[in-house]
Design a protein around this motif. Structure first.
Motif, PDB file in Angstrom:
ATOM      1  N   LEU A 154      -1.243  33.532  71.280  1.00  0.00           N
ATOM      2  CA  LEU A 154      -0.378  33.516  70.100  1.00  0.00           C
ATOM      3  C   LEU A 154       0.595  34.692  70.127  1.00  0.00           C
ATOM      4  O   LEU A 154       1.794  34.524  69.870  1.00  0.00           O
ATOM      5  CB  LEU A 154      -1.221  33.543  68.827  1.00  0.00           C
ATOM      6  N   LEU A 155       0.099  35.870  70.420  1.00  0.00           N
ATOM      7  CA  LEU A 155       0.954  37.063  70.421  1.00  0.00           C
ATOM      8  C   LEU A 155       2.024  36.966  71.498  1.00  0.00           C
ATOM      9  O   LEU A 155       3.171  37.392  71.295  1.00  0.00           O
ATOM     10  CB  LEU A 155       0.102  38.314  70.623  1.00  0.00           C
ATOM     11  N   GLN A 156       1.679  36.400  72.635  1.00  0.00           N
ATOM     12  CA  GLN A 156       2.630  36.282  73.741  1.00  0.00           C
ATOM     13  C   GLN A 156       3.699  35.228  73.482  1.00  0.00           C
ATOM     14  O   GLN A 156       4.832  35.356  73.960  1.00  0.00           O
ATOM     15  CB  GLN A 156       1.884  35.944  75.029  1.00  0.00           C
ATOM     16  N   GLN A 157       3.378  34.214  72.686  1.00  0.00           N
ATOM     17  CA  GLN A 157       4.274  33.066  72.544  1.00  0.00           C
ATOM     18  C   GLN A 157       5.078  33.051  71.242  1.00  0.00           C
ATOM     19  O   GLN A 157       6.037  32.288  71.122  1.00  0.00           O
ATOM     20  CB  GLN A 157       3.460  31.773  72.638  1.00  0.00           C
ATOM     21  N   SER A 158       4.719  33.868  70.281  1.00  0.00           N
ATOM     22  CA  SER A 158       5.338  33.787  68.953  1.00  0.00           C
ATOM     23  C   SER A 158       6.616  34.611  68.848  1.00  0.00           C
ATOM     24  O   SER A 158       6.702  35.733  69.344  1.00  0.00           O
ATOM     25  CB  SER A 158       4.351  34.266  67.881  1.00  0.00           C
ATOM     26  N   ASP A 159       7.583  34.053  68.144  1.00  0.00           N
ATOM     27  CA  ASP A 159       8.763  34.824  67.735  1.00  0.00           C
ATOM     28  C   ASP A 159       8.466  35.601  66.462  1.00  0.00           C
ATOM     29  O   ASP A 159       9.009  36.688  66.245  1.00  0.00           O
ATOM     30  CB  ASP A 159       9.945  33.886  67.492  1.00  0.00           C
ATOM     31  N   PHE A 160       7.611  35.026  65.621  1.00  0.00           N
ATOM     32  CA  PHE A 160       7.194  35.650  64.369  1.00  0.00           C
ATOM     33  C   PHE A 160       5.676  35.568  64.270  1.00  0.00           C
ATOM     34  O   PHE A 160       5.109  34.487  64.444  1.00  0.00           O
ATOM     35  CB  PHE A 160       7.831  34.956  63.163  1.00  0.00           C
ATOM     36  N   VAL A 161       5.045  36.697  63.996  1.00  0.00           N
ATOM     37  CA  VAL A 161       3.592  36.758  63.854  1.00  0.00           C
ATOM     38  C   VAL A 161       3.269  37.164  62.425  1.00  0.00           C
ATOM     39  O   VAL A 161       3.706  38.231  61.964  1.00  0.00           O
ATOM     40  CB  VAL A 161       2.970  37.770  64.839  1.00  0.00           C
ATOM     41  N   VAL A 162       2.525  36.322  61.731  1.00  0.00           N
ATOM     42  CA  VAL A 162       2.124  36.620  60.355  1.00  0.00           C
ATOM     43  C   VAL A 162       0.602  36.724  60.296  1.00  0.00           C
ATOM     44  O   VAL A 162      -0.103  35.799  60.709  1.00  0.00           O
ATOM     45  CB  VAL A 162       2.602  35.537  59.371  1.00  0.00           C
ATOM     46  N   VAL A 163       0.105  37.846  59.777  1.00  0.00           N
ATOM     47  CA  VAL A 163      -1.333  38.052  59.616  1.00  0.00           C
ATOM     48  C   VAL A 163      -1.726  37.689  58.189  1.00  0.00           C
ATOM     49  O   VAL A 163      -1.197  38.255  57.230  1.00  0.00           O
ATOM     50  CB  VAL A 163      -1.733  39.504  59.930  1.00  0.00           C
ATOM     51  N   ALA A 164      -2.670  36.753  58.056  1.00  0.00           N
ATOM     52  CA  ALA A 164      -3.116  36.289  56.736  1.00  0.00           C
ATOM     53  C   ALA A 164      -4.628  36.123  56.718  1.00  0.00           C
ATOM     54  O   ALA A 164      -5.151  35.186  56.126  1.00  0.00           O
ATOM     55  CB  ALA A 164      -2.422  34.982  56.372  1.00  0.00           C
ATOM     56  N   VAL A 165      -5.348  37.040  57.368  1.00  0.00           N
ATOM     57  CA  VAL A 165      -6.805  36.946  57.456  1.00  0.00           C
ATOM     58  C   VAL A 165      -7.484  37.696  56.321  1.00  0.00           C
ATOM     59  O   VAL A 165      -6.904  38.583  55.706  1.00  0.00           O
ATOM     60  CB  VAL A 165      -7.329  37.505  58.799  1.00  0.00           C
ATOM     61  N   ASP A 166      -8.741  37.342  56.055  1.00  0.00           N
ATOM     62  CA  ASP A 166      -9.575  38.150  55.177  1.00  0.00           C
ATOM     63  C   ASP A 166      -9.957  39.428  55.905  1.00  0.00           C
ATOM     64  O   ASP A 166     -10.010  39.460  57.145  1.00  0.00           O
ATOM     65  CB  ASP A 166     -10.866  37.399  54.816  1.00  0.00           C
ATOM     66  N   LEU A 167     -10.244  40.480  55.157  1.00  0.00           N
ATOM     67  CA  LEU A 167     -10.734  41.709  55.767  1.00  0.00           C
ATOM     68  C   LEU A 167     -12.248  41.614  55.915  1.00  0.00           C
ATOM     69  O   LEU A 167     -12.981  41.467  54.941  1.00  0.00           O
ATOM     70  CB  LEU A 167     -10.374  42.930  54.912  1.00  0.00           C
TER      71      LEU A 167
END
Length: 322
Positions: free
Chosen positions: A197-210
């Motif tokens: 995902l990190l290698q292929q994305s133009d935009f990375v959105v983090v939406a995980v629980d802590l």
């Protein structure tokens, strides 16, 4: 004798008045002295607490003798020592779902602002720097048709993905602890490892629980995997990101830009982030609209009422005390 409710943060005044019509309400006041000392004093005979943004654990809850519920006006509950609450048999409730769309809106606000350099160009314009046609230094990036990588395809992550797919014709990829075909299939979203995902994305959105798995999920190694033109967005929790690693990635132009609503320490008052023109910094406002905050307060109120009226609240974090 009326049951006692502690309001431990700013709270909707109309709903607070409704509480006061049914119960004895004590409102904590930071201007009146040590807030934790106030909690320790008032919690001795309190039946319930309601609010958000306060660390509640053994250090300030130990005197509680009959506390039944802490009704948090939030989705996240990392401010509360759930293990200790279980030991004390104190319910913890939260307010999921009602803030999903508002938070997804903000994620896309950050994404587009970072991509098009909105914050820095706003200042550039106001400072009188716009003296001729803009040049390459002011150029941003297109959003339409790009690849959006969503880390955490829960309610908020799915809402972000829908905005990208339906609104901007984006290619959706996602990483999650498990595949979510019911959400992914309508969006043609592909499951990827975090590295892919990190290698292929133009935009990375983090939406995980802590949680233990997501603590410092994004660090130096992860930012090094991202494309140089990539934009990073965090609307989850500050501790999901190694903030120093992100700062270095931005300083060294390893990534194009970032948009942040959450930080390792809040409120954020001093940070190298403030010296960078390729980051948008907002003060944890994911749910901060009048409509959403009202819905959250209403839900927290209902959770509290249910507990004090011997009903099981709808949204419990710790329904099992074993």
């Amino acid at each position: 004798m009326r049951k006692k409710v502690i309001v431990f943060s700013q709270f909707d005044q109309e709903i607070q008045a409704r509480l006061a019509s049914r119960y004895q309400v004590v409102v904590l006041n930071p201007k009146a002295g040590d807030i934790n000392q106030q909690i320790r004093q008032e919690v001795i005979d309190a039946d319930a607490m309601i609010g958000a943004g306060r660390l509640l654990n053994e250090s300030n809850l130990e005197p509680a003798q009959k506390l039944k519920i802490i009704s948090s006006v939030s989705v996240g509950y990392d401010n509360y020592d759930v293990q200790y609450l279980n030991q004390k048999k104190i319910w913890l409730s939260n307010t999921p779902h009602v803030l999903t769309e508002s938070t997804a809106d903000l994620a896309f606000t950050l994404l587009m602002s970072a991509a098009r350099k909105v914050a820095s160009l706003d200042q550039w314009t106001k400072q009188g720097e716009w003296k001729r046609t803009v040049g390459t230094a002011q150029f941003g990036q297109d959003v339409f048709g790009k690849t959006l990588g969503v880390i955490g395809l829960g309610n908020i992550g799915a809402a972000i993905a829908r905005r990208g797919f339906y609104g901007f014709n984006m290619n959706i990829i996602y990483h999650n602890r498990r595949e979510k075909l019911d959400i992914a299939q309508p969006l043609n979203a592909q499951y990827k490892s975090l590295e892919e995902l990190l290698q292929q994305s133009d935009f990375v959105v983090v939406a995980v629980d802590l949680n233990q798995d997501s603590q410092a999920l994004m660090g130096k190694k992860e930012f090094a995997l991202m494309q140089k033109h990539a934009v990073f967005i965090n609307i989850a929790r500050g501790s999901v990101v190694d903030e120093q690693a992100l700062i270095e990635a931005l300083q060294q132009k390893q990534i194009f830009a970032a948009g942040l609503d959450v930080y390792q320490r809040e409120p954020l008052q001093e940070s190298p982030l403030f010296q960078l023109d390729n980051v948008v910094t907002l003060p944890h406002i994911g749910s901060a609209t009048a409509e959403t905050r009202k819905k959250m307060a209403e839900l927290a109120y209902q959770n509290l009422i249910d507990a004090l009226e011997d009903r099981t609240p709808r949204y419990l974090v710790n329904s099992n005390f074993n």
